[in-house]
Design a protein around this motif. Structure first.
Motif, PDB file in Angstrom:
ATOM      1  N   GLY A 284       0.799  -1.215   0.000  1.00 24.39           N
ATOM      2  CA  GLY A 284       0.000   0.000   0.000  1.00 24.39           C
ATOM      3  C   GLY A 284       0.832   1.265   0.000  1.00 24.39           C
ATOM      4  O   GLY A 284       0.306   2.365  -0.196  1.00 24.39           O
ATOM      5  N   TYR A 285       2.128   1.113   0.237  1.00 24.03           N
ATOM      6  CA  TYR A 285       3.013   2.283   0.311  1.00 24.03           C
ATOM      7  C   TYR A 285       3.764   2.495  -0.988  1.00 24.03           C
ATOM      8  O   TYR A 285       3.744   3.586  -1.561  1.00 24.03           O
ATOM      9  N   TYR A 286       4.416   1.434  -1.495  1.00 26.00           N
ATOM     10  CA  TYR A 286       5.264   1.577  -2.674  1.00 26.00           C
ATOM     11  C   TYR A 286       4.494   1.221  -3.942  1.00 26.00           C
ATOM     12  O   TYR A 286       4.896   0.361  -4.727  1.00 26.00           O
ATOM     13  N   ILE A 287       3.387   1.900  -4.148  1.00 26.73           N
ATOM     14  CA  ILE A 287       2.544   1.645  -5.306  1.00 26.73           C
ATOM     15  C   ILE A 287       3.286   2.060  -6.577  1.00 26.73           C
ATOM     16  O   ILE A 287       3.923   3.110  -6.629  1.00 26.73           O
ATOM     17  N   GLY A 288       3.199   1.209  -7.587  1.00 26.33           N
ATOM     18  CA  GLY A 288       3.871   1.499  -8.852  1.00 26.33           C
ATOM     19  C   GLY A 288       5.246   0.889  -8.960  1.00 26.33           C
ATOM     20  O   GLY A 288       5.872   0.958 -10.028  1.00 26.33           O
ATOM     21  N   ALA A 289       5.754   0.300  -7.883  1.00 25.95           N
ATOM     22  CA  ALA A 289       7.074  -0.320  -7.925  1.00 25.95           C
ATOM     23  C   ALA A 289       7.049  -1.537  -8.841  1.00 25.95           C
ATOM     24  O   ALA A 289       6.054  -2.265  -8.884  1.00 25.95           O
ATOM     25  N   PRO A 290       8.151  -1.795  -9.578  1.00 26.82           N
ATOM     26  CA  PRO A 290       8.233  -3.044 -10.345  1.00 26.82           C
ATOM     27  C   PRO A 290       8.060  -4.245  -9.419  1.00 26.82           C
ATOM     28  O   PRO A 290       8.389  -4.175  -8.229  1.00 26.82           O
ATOM     29  N   ASP A 291       7.567  -5.340  -9.959  1.00 29.71           N
ATOM     30  CA  ASP A 291       7.250  -6.511  -9.136  1.00 29.71           C
ATOM     31  C   ASP A 291       8.430  -6.981  -8.293  1.00 29.71           C
ATOM     32  O   ASP A 291       8.276  -7.297  -7.106  1.00 29.71           O
TER      33      ASP A 291
END
Length: 307
Positions: free
Chosen positions: A21-28
Motif C-alpha cells: 500500500g506504500y510503494y505503489i507502482g514499484a516493479p514486481d
C-alpha cells in the motif's frame, strides 16, 4: 515462528500488505524485495524484544555485530546459521541490485544507524530508562527507520534522486512528516501492549513519565501530533509538487526527474492510508484478544541466537 504459528498468524499480520500500500507502482521484483524486507524487520523487532525480556544481552550483542557485518558484505552471510541474519543478507543482496553503489552505501549508512539505535533502546529497556520526549523523538526516527523507508521510494520509482533533490527542504519535510505520522500512529496503537509489558519506549510513556500527563492526556497529545502531521503534510505536498515542476526544464532528464519526484511524493501520501489501514487490520495490535496483553501469541520465546 514455528510452522503451526505461521499457518495460523502470518497472513493476518499483514506485513507485506503494508508495503504494497506504500510503494505503489514499484516493479514486481522491487515490491517483492521490499515486502520481504519489511517482514524481516518485524521479525527482527520481535527478536530484539525477546532478547530484552528474557535477559539475553550476549545474544543481542552477537546479533547486532552480525547484522552490521551482513549489511556491508551480504553475500558472505547468505548461509549464516542464524536464519535472521541469513534472511537479512538475502534482502540486502536483492535491494542492492536495483540502483547504484552510491545508493547502496547511503542505505547501508542509514541502516547501520538503525542497528545502533536499537542497541540504545536495548540498554534503556534493560536499565528501565524512559527517555525524555525530545530524546525519544530523536531516537524514534532511527528505530522506526525513517530514512530507510524514504530511501526505498527511489527504487520503487525506478530513479536514484540527486543529492540536491533529496536534500531540498520540500522533499525532506514531506518525507519526514509521512514517517513521523507513521511512527506516532504506531505508538498510539502500541501503547496498550507496551504499558502492559512495562516498556519504556513509546511517546505516550515519555509524556506520562516526564511531562506528568495522565494516560488520557498522553493519548490526546499523541493524537494532536498525528493530526498536525496530516495538516502539515498537505502544505508540504504542495511545496514539493511545485519543486518537482521546476525540475522539468525541457530536457528528457528533467522530465524524468520531475516525474520520479512526483512518484515518490505520491507514495509519501500513500504511507498515511497504508499505515492507518495496517494498524486496524494486522493481528499485531489486537491486544484485547490476547491471553497476555504484553505478548503476541505468535511470538516464539526460545532463546534464538544463544548458541
Amino acid at each position: 515462528m514455528p510452522a503451526d504459528k505461521v499457518d495460523e498468524y502470518a497472513d493476518g499480520l499483514c506485513y507485506t500488505d503494508l508495503m504494497a500500500g506504500y510503494y505503489i507502482g514499484a516493479p514486481d521484483e522491487v515490491m517483492q524485495a521490499i515486502a520481504d524486507y519489511s517482514a524481516w524487520f518485524f521479525v527482527w523487532d520481535d527478536r530484539h524484544d525477546r532478547d530484552v525480556i528474557h535477559g539475553r544481552p550476549g545474544a543481542w550483542r552477537r546479533l547486532r555485530f552480525q547484522l552490521h557485518a551482513a549489511l556491508d558484505s551480504p553475500r558472505e552471510h547468505l548461509h549464516h546459521r542464524d536464519p535472521l541474519v541469513a534472511g537479512f543478507a538475502d534482502s540486502m543482496v536483492r535491494l542492492y541490485s536495483f540502483l547504484t553503489k552510491k545508493w547502496n552505501a547511503r542505505f547501508a549508512r542509514h541502516f547501520h544507524a538503525v542497528i545502533e539505535a536499537y542497541d540504545r533502546e536495548f540498554r534503556n529497556r534493560v536499565n528501565g530508562t524512559v527517555p525524555t520526549v525530545e530524546e525519544y523523538l530523536e531516537l524514534r526516527r532511527l528505530t522506526f527507520a525513517h530514512w530507510i523507508w524514504t530511501d526505498l521510494l527511489e527504487p520503487s520509482a525506478g530513479c536514484e534522486l540527486p543529492t540536491a533533490v533529496r536534500n531540498h527542504f520540500a522533499y525532506r519535510r514531506a518525507a519526514l512528516l509521512s514517517q513521523e505520522f507513521a511512527a506516532w500512529y504506531n505508538d498510539l496503537c502500541s501503547l496498550p501492549k507496551e504499558i502492559a509489558g512495562d516498556e519504556v519506549h513509546n511517546l505516550g510513556i515519555s509524556l506520562i513519565h516526564h511531562e506528568g500527563l495522565t494516560l488520557e492526556e498522553a493519548v490526546q497529545d499523541i493524537r494532536r501530533r498525528i493530526e498536525e502531521c496530516i495538516t502539515e503534510f498537505l502544505d508540504a505536498e504542495k511545496d514539493l509538487n511545485r519543486f518537482a515542476d521546476t525540475l522539468a526544464d525541457g530536457t528528457v532528464h528533467g522530465k524524468e526527474l520531475s516525474l520520479a519526484v512526483k512518484a515518490c511524493l505520491g507514495n509519501m501520501r500513500n504511507w498515511f492510508s497504508s499505515v492507518y489501514w495496517f494498524h486496524h487490520e494486522s493481528g499485531r495490535y489486537t491486544v484485547d484478544s490476547w491471553d497476555d496483553r504484553s505478548t503476541p501469541p505468535y511470538v516464539n520465546n526460545e532463546a534464538a541466537g544463544e548458541s
